[in-house]
Every structure is written in C-alpha cells, then in structure tokens.
Design an enzyme around this catalytic site. Structure first.
Site, PDB file in Angstrom:
ATOM      1  N   PHE B 243       0.813  -1.232   0.000  1.00 39.18           N
ATOM      2  CA  PHE B 243       0.000   0.000   0.000  1.00 39.18           C
ATOM      3  C   PHE B 243       0.838   1.271   0.000  1.00 39.18           C
ATOM      4  O   PHE B 243       0.338   2.346   0.305  1.00 39.18           O
ATOM      5  CB  PHE B 243      -0.977   0.005   1.186  1.00 39.18           C
ATOM      6  CG  PHE B 243      -1.770  -1.263   1.330  1.00 39.18           C
ATOM      7  CD1 PHE B 243      -2.756  -1.576   0.407  1.00 39.18           C
ATOM      8  CD2 PHE B 243      -1.508  -2.157   2.350  1.00 39.18           C
ATOM      9  CE1 PHE B 243      -3.472  -2.759   0.502  1.00 39.18           C
ATOM     10  CE2 PHE B 243      -2.220  -3.344   2.449  1.00 39.18           C
ATOM     11  CZ  PHE B 243      -3.205  -3.639   1.534  1.00 39.18           C
ATOM     12  N   ILE B 469       2.864  -8.254  -3.657  1.00 41.91           N
ATOM     13  CA  ILE B 469       2.286  -7.558  -2.507  1.00 41.91           C
ATOM     14  C   ILE B 469       0.845  -7.992  -2.287  1.00 41.91           C
ATOM     15  O   ILE B 469       0.081  -7.324  -1.590  1.00 41.91           O
ATOM     16  CB  ILE B 469       2.387  -6.022  -2.651  1.00 41.91           C
ATOM     17  CG1 ILE B 469       1.702  -5.527  -3.930  1.00 41.91           C
ATOM     18  CG2 ILE B 469       3.816  -5.570  -2.635  1.00 41.91           C
ATOM     19  CD1 ILE B 469       1.634  -4.000  -4.029  1.00 41.91           C
ATOM     20  N   GLN B 643      -8.390  -6.708  -6.173  1.00 41.58           N
ATOM     21  CA  GLN B 643      -7.645  -5.458  -5.952  1.00 41.58           C
ATOM     22  C   GLN B 643      -8.580  -4.259  -5.905  1.00 41.58           C
ATOM     23  O   GLN B 643      -8.410  -3.363  -5.083  1.00 41.58           O
ATOM     24  CB  GLN B 643      -6.633  -5.252  -7.076  1.00 41.58           C
ATOM     25  CG  GLN B 643      -5.289  -5.805  -6.754  1.00 41.58           C
ATOM     26  CD  GLN B 643      -4.205  -5.025  -7.479  1.00 41.58           C
ATOM     27  OE1 GLN B 643      -3.786  -3.980  -7.033  1.00 41.58           O
ATOM     28  NE2 GLN B 643      -3.764  -5.535  -8.593  1.00 41.58           N
ATOM     29  N   GLY B 706      -3.118  -0.084 -15.146  1.00 36.78           N
ATOM     30  CA  GLY B 706      -2.943  -0.512 -13.756  1.00 36.78           C
ATOM     31  C   GLY B 706      -4.212  -0.392 -12.949  1.00 36.78           C
ATOM     32  O   GLY B 706      -5.088   0.430 -13.215  1.00 36.78           O
ATOM     33  N   GLU B 709      -4.615   1.265  -7.648  1.00 35.34           N
ATOM     34  CA  GLU B 709      -4.994   2.447  -6.880  1.00 35.34           C
ATOM     35  C   GLU B 709      -6.344   3.042  -7.231  1.00 35.34           C
ATOM     36  O   GLU B 709      -6.979   3.689  -6.407  1.00 35.34           O
ATOM     37  CB  GLU B 709      -3.895   3.511  -7.028  1.00 35.34           C
ATOM     38  CG  GLU B 709      -2.650   3.112  -6.275  1.00 35.34           C
ATOM     39  CD  GLU B 709      -1.420   3.879  -6.720  1.00 35.34           C
ATOM     40  OE1 GLU B 709      -0.953   4.714  -5.939  1.00 35.34           O
ATOM     41  OE2 GLU B 709      -0.939   3.656  -7.845  1.00 35.34           O
TER      42      GLU B 709
END
Lengths: 324, 744
Positions: B243, B469, B643, B706, B709
């Site tokens: 994170f 991660i 995610q 991606g 986030e």
C-alpha cells in the site's frame, strides 16, 4: 515482557493461597497479557486460575443464575437461560470484542478489565492511574473515548466493559474469595469512581479472586435490550451504550432498569433516570426528561461533548423501542 | 496470441501455499544463531539526547548489545533525493539513524536492542532510559496550515495549473459552491508489520524483507553500508501488504542490517504495530478548497482546487492532491495549487493513490454539492462536463470511458430508483442515501527486465524481480506468457521476489503488471522467433517452410503442421532457449516523456454507494456498493476484482473510520494500535459488486491499465455524497464519524 513465574493451581484454596504481593490472577489473559506486554502490569507471579472448577452457569434455588467466574464470555452469551431471562447480558457480551477474544475472556476477567485510555497505555504520557500523582495527559488530549460521568480532575478514563453495563442494570452481586474467606459485593459497589485515587479501580483487595457473579430474578429483564453505539460495526469500544429493561402497563412505567456504558468512569447505573421514569408515562418526552436528568451531571471536554446528546438520543430510542 | 488464459479468473498460483501457511514471509526465515532486535523510540518531538542509560537493558538475560548513537557503527548519510537517480526516492527520511543525537520526531528510533529472543529484546528496549534536551517543535497541522508555502513542481508532478481566470469566473458564475475540506493523517496498517531479517557473510549481505522496491532498497543499502550493490541480495517473495508503506526504506530495515553488522549475528527486526506508526510514514493530512462555478445548465465555468499537505522537516513524499482536477472536467477557467507545511513529525510517504484518494474526496464532494445547488442529477452534471481532450494541456485521452462506466454502473446499482430528495428514502430507523463519485488514477509504466526460458521438457520459466504484494503478480505474468507461447499455464513457472533476478519495476503507481507485461510479451516473441529459426534450420522439422506459425499446444504450428517446443529443442540438440527483454532507464524515460506529451492515460471508474444512517445516533453503515471501472484489458478477472474491492474497502476506512491522532502537544501518535486506529472490519463492508468494461487501452501492453490504486479513488466522496442524500448534511471533514451527524 518482563519475565515472571507462572503457577496453575487446581483448587480454589490453593489459588487464593498462591496470591501475594506482586502476584496477579490470570483468566483468559485478553487484557492482562496486553498490559504485561506494554509494561503496565509487571507481575512477579502469574496465578493461572483457568484450571479451577468455576466455569458453570447454575440456577439458584430462589430463581436467578449463578455464573462461575471462569465461564468464557462466548459461553455466557450463548447460555439458553441467560438468553431467555437476561437477554441484555447476552447482547452486551456479544457486542464486545471479537469472537476469538470472547472465546478466551472470562466473566471474572471482564469484570476487572482496565481502561483502554491510550494515555494510560502509552508510557510516554503522564497518567495518574498508571503512576499516581504524575498528572493526566488525557484531559487536554484526544478525549473522544473518554467518560463524562463520574470523572474527576485526576482521571476521565472510561470503563470499557459492555458486560458490566448489563450486570449493573441487572443488580448483580459479585462473589469474591481470599484466604480471609468469602464476601459478596453488590455490582454497584464493585467499581470505584476515580476521585483522587484513579489507580484504585475496584472494591476488591489485591488478594481477592472473583469466584462468581449472581443474577437475582428480574422478570422485567425478559424483554431487556443492549444497544451499543460505536465508530465501526464491530470490534470497537462503546462511545455510548445503553442496557435497558422496561415494563409498561396502560401507558405507565411499572418497572425500569437503565445503565450506561462508554460515558462513565464506571459501569453507570442510571438511578436518577430510573427514579423519574418509575410510575411515570411511557412517552418520548418522559424518556427525554429522564435522560436529561441523568446526564445533567456530565462534565464534558471538547472531544467528548457529543456523548451527552448521543447518550440522550440512544436512551430515548432504546426505551421507545422497548415501550413498543 | 491465443487467449486461453488472459482474461480468465485463474486461481492465483500462490493461493494454496498461502492458505496452508507455507508461504514464508520475511519473519519466517530461521538461521542458526539468529538474534532478534527491538527498537527504542524517542518520546519527545524535537531536541537532543543528553544521556542514555542502558545498564538495566544490558542486564536482561539474553541481551547481546544495545546500540545507540554513542556506540553504533555509523552508516553513510543518506544521499539527497534527486530524480536523476530514482533510487534516491526510496529514502524514507534524511535522518541518519544512530549517527546523531538529534531527535526529529516523536517516535524516532534512537536505539536498538539485540537479544537472543524477541521477548528479551523488547523487554530490554522498554528498560532503556533516555534523557533529552527538548527544543520547541511544530507539530499541529491545523495550526500551521495557514502558513503553507507553494509546492514546487517537478518532472513527476505539476503542483499548479492555470487556465483563464478562475476566480473571476467563479465570482461571475450563475451558480457556485465554494467549500473547504479536511482529511486527517493516516497510518499504514498492512497485515504484516515491517520485518527484516539481515544476514552478513563477510561483506556480502542477504536481506529478507517484504518490500515494494527490491532494486531501490538494494541500491540504497549498498550506498549506506559502503558495499558494492552486487554483494547484496534482497529476497522478497511475499509481501504481507504494501500500500506504499513498504515502498521506501525506513529505520527498521537499516537498523536490522546495522545490528547484524555490529553483532556479527543474523538479525531479525520485526516492528511492533505501534512501531509501524512511529517508524514508518503515513498519508499526509490535507486541507483543501474546491470552488466550482457553473451556468444554470450545469456547464462548468470555473474550477478551483487548492490543497495544503505536510511533509516532515526530515523528508516526505509530495502528493498530487489536485491531480484529478486536471483531467476530470471541462472548464474554460481552472486554477490549481498545491502548498506545503513542514512539521516536526515523521516524514509522510505514499499510501494507496497518494493525492488522488483524498483529492477526489474534495473534488467529487464539491461536484455533488453543485448538483444539489443546480437541482440536477449528479451523474448528469458530470456527463455535461465530460471533456473531449485533457482540459488543461489539450492532450488526447488514450481511452476515456467515463460515460460508459456511469451508464453500466447506474444500471447495476439501480440509480433510477433513487428519490433525489434528501432524507426521503427510509428503511425503518435508517435513513437511506445513495451517492456517486468518479474514480480516476493516471496510468504509469516503469522499466522492467525479464528473461523467459524454454526448457527441453517444454517447461517455461519467466524470471523477473517482481514484488508479490498480494495482487497475484506472478499469476498475471504466467497467464500472459502461457498465451503468448501457446503453452499450458501449468508448464509456466514465474520466479519473482529475488534481486538476483532481472530487475523488475517497483510495485507502486499501479504500474507493476503493465510494466512487466510489456517485457514478458517482448521476450516471448523473441523466443518464438528463436524457436522458429531453430526449427527452420533443423533437417526434418515440419516447420521448415513455415513463415508465420501460431503458438499453440506447447509449440508452433502453421497450416496444421508443426511441432512442440520440446521437439524443436530435441531436434536441434539444445536443452533450452532463452530470451531477455526490457528497456534501460534512459530509453524508458525518453519514451515516457514523449508519450506523456502526446497522451493522457488513466484508469477510471464510477463508484456507487448506498449508506444507511441511524436517525437517532448518526451511525453510518455502508449497505451496498457498485464499482464499474475502465482499466483497459482485464488480465485476471479474479485478482483484478480483488484489488479493486480492496481499494474500495480501504476507501470505506478513509471515509468513515481512519484517522491517525497526533497529539498537538507532543507530536506523538496517540492511537498506535489496531484497537484504536480503526480500519474497517468485515461487518463494515457490504457485498461489493465490481465490474470492469474490459476494453483494451490501445497504447498499453495487451491494452491493460494498472488497477492497484483507482479502486480507492472517489470512495470517500461517494460515501459523503450518499450521506448528504440520506441526511441533507454535507460532511467536509473526514472521517465521517457520527458526532458530525448528530442533530445540532
């Protein structure tokens, strides 16, 4: 954690004999072990009492229940007799901690758990409860979790237990034992307001072991309820909680029990509110007046002033729900 | 490429070993002679250490040494942070730990105890007594915020933008809102607290650590400890949550390595939960202003977004708080400014969508408030201001599908059932509210190198120092390689998490998967060419005349003729074929700059939230969530959804519960525990419906953008907007706790 010696007696006499200066009883360990890790409790000896035969819930001859001090919180909450006659107690226990913690925590340990005030936990801060006479950094710190009733200039730490709020409402009696014998303490006398001695938290002597909690018969409790208000849906201490039981006949309150959590330095039996409600009308206005009377004594700080209107709203909503 | 695996909800390759507890994290490595270290943290915000009493600590049985600034071997000071050497971005703080008597924040590590057990080390650490000469410290963000100074722009982010005259347009606007927002500091609370196991062998060093940045950490350690980079091996096969909290090098890493060197023992240093709050940076607090002007039809005439954030006086990450306001709305007049204050607190660092997560809270709350002012549906308002080109720089969007995500989201959520009147929807004692907000996060790529090897037995090995991660990094690359080479997924092994492997991108900026995919694709194509060349040179190969065979069934085939890779290799007498791919940093930067001038690329989405607010107590519970995203091509439906869902869960924490309480007298974090720092628990999280458009971005490898986030962006505003709908109250200060909703 400071090294300590560990004993696990298997009978009561042996257990109370094993306790002495620098010794601590260990139940589920969900609070004591945390405090030892933080260096706040530094026992020389830990007397593990979980081997004692104090883990039963028994019916009392004249009605009521006797709850062994080593009954696990999860077992207490699940007990059919508790759920039927004292639902407020089952609900309060289930509102606390997490299933894993409740599986470990004992009734005796829950009674004697210490505050979660962060200024108490972090030794970088001054705390009269941790080190008498050093001051209280909570007073001008973050007080969102702190008490507004029963506070003093030395300490405003809130009592963290949910279970104890229900026990306060139910007029429970706590039985303790030491080498000097057995004695029984009314729930309302178990926890002490901080006054000038916030490090003295209960009426128990250092060498006394909780052996049982007794619940007297209370027909009014059959429809009782525990309402906990907190910052997330689970695993958070109460900002405000309300343990309540109410009996209404023809619009008049004939019996009432009310206790508050999250707002008091001790589990807070709302006797002033009860006095006003008893025999009065079961209306929203009357509930509000009773709540206001109970909360009139509140001493707030900037961070916890919201607890007064929150407690009022929660009391009124809970009583309204019980009044049907 | 045959798409047998890409796009499928393939189970993650490491799922089984994680489930049974066989995945070994940094704290799971045993060494004979392993010693344990614990940190002593300062209890003042600023000053000097005048004395350290360690006799009691040294007397604890099992204590090996107590390292302080008085006796520790000095590390080289950290270099200056410069974009000319990106690895310097890994520096958490400019403080040279244990080489100075200066204290720069409350909680700064000032001593390390090394002992035979973790218990002894932690107990002894609690006995170290430190006295200080205290100096005045500035720690109160709210008090300092008026003294902020403009943030400088750099190559990575622009801290300002101006188009037209936004203040004048705001003053002239037919309808306007002008709101101030605040968001609190946040602390990292990944499941795995930062843990390092460091082992020296002469001047060679092995470091087990869950990091998001093996390459930068290795480079940084080489510099600090004066050994060649090649002497250091970072092993990081599993990271227990990153994170952003494990993207930089913090005291725990450095002091584990230092303690191992000083004691001559392998040393493990696992931060306590409180230690993470004290020794690892978190998200900056912010104060923001968003002002919007519009005509009666809802067309924006002015957009102003200014922010104040903080860094530590000894370092800190610069957040792009106003970034989304550069790209989301067409307005002839835009004014954006970012400012900073420096405080005597620990340096702040990245935390999931740094900047955008809190910036979109302010922007998207203000847009919602403007919709109320206009009496317009908030989705309709957004659609009326959807730009054709990037509003400030005029670049083209590579992919802009906000209209589509809102249309799909509204359908899945049942937006049309929403009665727009505040407080109008009820469910018993609950006030029901529905809110939306836009999610937006720019897309990045970083340099990555990989090798892909074909073995004689038909097995494929992809090697790249990726960071796992929790996202399924290896799984995604295995899917890509399996499709590109036409082999079964089971025959692909992906080696990651080891700095001896070809250098991977850092796991940050939502860039890891796309960055690596680009190199994996290139390497696989090279391999196919090599295999074909090999076959065409081999007498008897059915591929001798082939010019453009397809990769399938474990080999190459054209017009029904072909053979497996194993057969190609066997015929040629080779035991393997290997290809390497990847671009160097300079070429990469040049390409990035060129691309950035031309294109605006981003992941985006529409967040739909339903809340229930207790009419008596103000408790807010999120009861429903729909997130529809444009993240280009979906490589793995399952891991991608996880995610995005994780981002939304973290966003619910940002909206409702998370807040690091920094005592304004001492600068010390007060709620440094999981009991007191509230992250959402299961009961706070409803079923989350995640849907992706799965439409490839034409400029990205495989069309993927991606996903790490974008999920958290817009969440804070979607919740606040739903609360506004439920209660009529606009909460402008996060977190939205019940006291902010109690009747006045």
């Amino acid at each position: 954690m400071k090294p300590f010696s560990y004993v696990k007696p298997l009978d009561l006499a042996e257990a109370v004999a094993a306790i002495g200066p620098g010794a601590k009883f260990l139940g589920g360990g969900t609070n004591l072990v945390d405090l030892m890790r933080e260096g706040i409790e530094l026992p020389e000896t830990v007397v593990d009492v979980t081997g004692l035969p104090l883990d039963e819930v028994d019916e009392l001859p004249g009605g009521g229940l006797r709850i062994g001090a080593l009954v696990r919180n999860s077992a207490l909450a699940a007990d059919r007799r508790v759920r039927a006659a004292y639902p407020v107690l089952s609900q309060a226990v289930l509102a606390g901690a997490s299933p894993q913690l409740r599986n470990m925590a004992t009734v005796g340990g829950n009674l004697l758990q210490r505050t979660r005030c962060r200024y108490f936990y972090d030794q970088a801060y001054a705390c009269n409860k941790r080190e008498p006479g050093t001051g209280c950094d909570a007073l001008d710190g973050f007080t969102r979790g702190h008490a507004v009733l029963g506070v003093s200039g030395s300490c405003i730490a809130a009592h963290p237990s949910d279970m104890c709020v229900a026990l306060a409402a139910l007029d429970a009696t706590v039985e303790v034992q030491s080498v000097r014998g057995t004695r029984r303490i009314p729930m309302s006398d178990v926890h002490l307001p901080p006054g000038d001695t916030p490090h003295v938290e209960t009426a128990l002597a250092e060498d006394e072991l909780v052996t049982a909690v007794e619940l007297p018969p209370a027909p009014v409790a059959a429809g009782s309820r525990y309402r906990k208000v907190r910052d997330r849906a689970s695993y958070a201490f109460a900002l405000v909680s309300v343990a309540a039981a109410l009996e209404v006949r023809d619009g008049t309150v004939t019996a009432v029990r009310l206790a508050l959590g999250g707002v008091g330095t001790t589990p807070w039996r709302a006797r002033e509110a009860e006095r006003l409600l008893e025999g009065g009308p079961a209306t929203e206005e009357a509930f509000g007046r009773a709540a206001d009377a109970e909360l009139a004594a509140a001493i707030t700080r900037q961070g916890n002033a919201f607890k007064v209107p929150l407690a009022r709203a929660t009391i009124v909503a809970t009583l309204k729900e019980l009044a049907g | 490429m045959s798409e047998k695996y890409v796009g499928r909800p393939v189970d993650r390759l490491d799922g089984a070993i994680k489930t049974v507890g066989e995945a070994r994290y940094a704290g799971d490595h045993r060494y004979p002679d392993l010693a344990h270290a614990a940190l002593v943290h300062a209890t003042i915000p600023r000053g000097r250490i005048t004395a350290v009493e360690d006799a009691a600590a040294r007397a604890v049985p099992g204590v090996i040494d107590v390292l302080t600034h008085e006796n520790a071997p000095a590390m080289k000071p950290p270099p200056k942070v410069t974009l000319l050497n990106l690895s310097t971005l890994a520096i958490g703080t400019s403080v040279n730990h244990l080489a100075t008597d200066e204290v720069h924040w409350n909680g700064q590590p000032i001593a390390v105890v090394v002992a035979e057990s973790q218990e002894a080390a932690r107990h002894a650490a609690s006995l170290v007594r430190v006295t200080y000469e205290e100096k005045p410290a500035v720690v109160d963000f709210a008090a300092e915020e008026p003294n902020a100074v403009p943030q400088k722009s750099n190559a990575l982010q622009s801290a300002r933008a101006d188009k037209g005259d936004a203040e004048k347009a705001l003053a002239d606007a037919e309808v306007s809102v002008d709101l101030r927002f605040t968001t609190p500091q946040h602390s990292h609370n990944a499941l795995e607290p930062h843990t390092t196991t460091a082992v020296w062998d002469g001047d060679r060093l092995t470091v087990h650590e869950g990091t998001q940045s093996m390459a930068w950490t290795r480079r940084h350690l080489a510099q600090r400890f004066g050994v060649p980079e090649r002497n250091i091996r970072m092993l990081s096969p599993f990271v227990g949550g990153g994170f952003g909290g494990k993207g930089q090098v913090w005291a725990g890493t450095l002091l584990a390595v230092l303690a191992a060197r000083a004691t001559g023992r392998p040393v493990r240093l696992a931060l306590t939960r409180a230690g993470v709050h004290h020794a690892v940076g978190g998200r900056t607090p912010s104060a923001q202003r968003v002002a919007l002007g519009a005509d009666r039809d809802g067309r924006l005439t002015a957009l102003i977004h200014t922010s104040v954030a903080r860094t530590g006086r000894v370092g800190g990450h610069l957040e792009q708080i106003t970034a989304a306001s550069r790209h989301l709305y067409d307005s002839p007049n835009i004014h954006l400014r970012q400012s900073l204050v420096q405080l005597d607190l620990i340096a702040n660092t990245s935390m999931r969508a740094p900047g955008e997560s809190i910036g979109t809270f302010a922007l998207e709350s203000a847009v919602d408030e403007l919709a109320w002012e206009l009496g317009m549906d908030p989705i309709e308002l957004r659609m009326r201001n959807e730009p054709e080109r990037d509003p400030i720089e005029g670049r083209r969007f590579t992919h802009r599908m906000l209209r589509e995500v809102y249309a799909v989201g509204a359908e899945r959520f049942g937006w049309s059932e929403r009665d727009p009147r505040p407080g109008s929807m009820r469910d018993g004692k609950w006030l029901v509210g529905m809110g939306v907000a836009t999610a937006y996060h720019p897309s990045l790529q970083m340099p990555a190198s990989v090798t892909v090897r074909l073995d004689a037995d038909g097995g494929v090995v992809v090697r790249c120092a990726l960071h796992e991660i929790g996202v399924g990094a290896a799984t995604a690359q295995a899917q890509i390689a399996a499709d590109e080479l036409g082999v079964p997924l089971e025959s692909v092994r992906v080696e990651i998490g080891d700095s001896d492997l070809p250098e991977g991108p850092m796991a940050g900026g939502s860039a890891q998967t796309a960055s690596a995919a680009s190199a994996v694709l290139e390497a696989c194509r090279k391999l196919r060419r090599s295999a074909l060349d090999l076959a065409r040179r081999s007498a008897g190969s059915p591929l001798r005349g082939a010019t453009d065979p397809r990769a399938r069934d474990g080999g190459l085939y054209q017009d029904g003729r072909g053979e497996t890779y194993a057969e190609i290799l066997a015929r040629a007498g080779r035991d393997h074929l290997e290809a390497r791919a990847g671009v160097g940093m300079l070429r990469f930067l040049a390409r990035t700059v060129r691309e950035q001038r031309r294109w605006m690329k981003a992941a985006s989405g529409a967040q739909f939230c339903e809340v229930r607010v207790d009419q008596d107590t103000g408790e807010v519970r999120v009861s429903r969530w729909v997130g529809v995203f444009d993240i280009g091509r979906v490589i793995n439906e399952k891991t991608v959804a996880s995610q995005l869902r994780g981002g939304i869960v973290m966003g619910i924490g940002l909206a409702l519960t998370e807040e690091t309480l920094v005592d304004r007298r001492t600068g010390r974090v007060v709620n440094a525990s999981l009991a007191d720092y509230h992250v959402p628990v299961h009961a706070d999280v409803p079923r989350i419906d995640v849907h992706c458009l799965d439409d490839p971005d034409p400029t990205m490898p495989l069309g993927l953008v991606g996903v790490g986030e974008v999920g958290i962006t817009g969440v804070g505003a979607a919740v606040a907007n739903a609360v506004r709908h439920a209660t009529g109250r606009r909460v402008q200060d996060l977190p939205i706790t019940l006291d902010k909703l109690l009747p006045h």
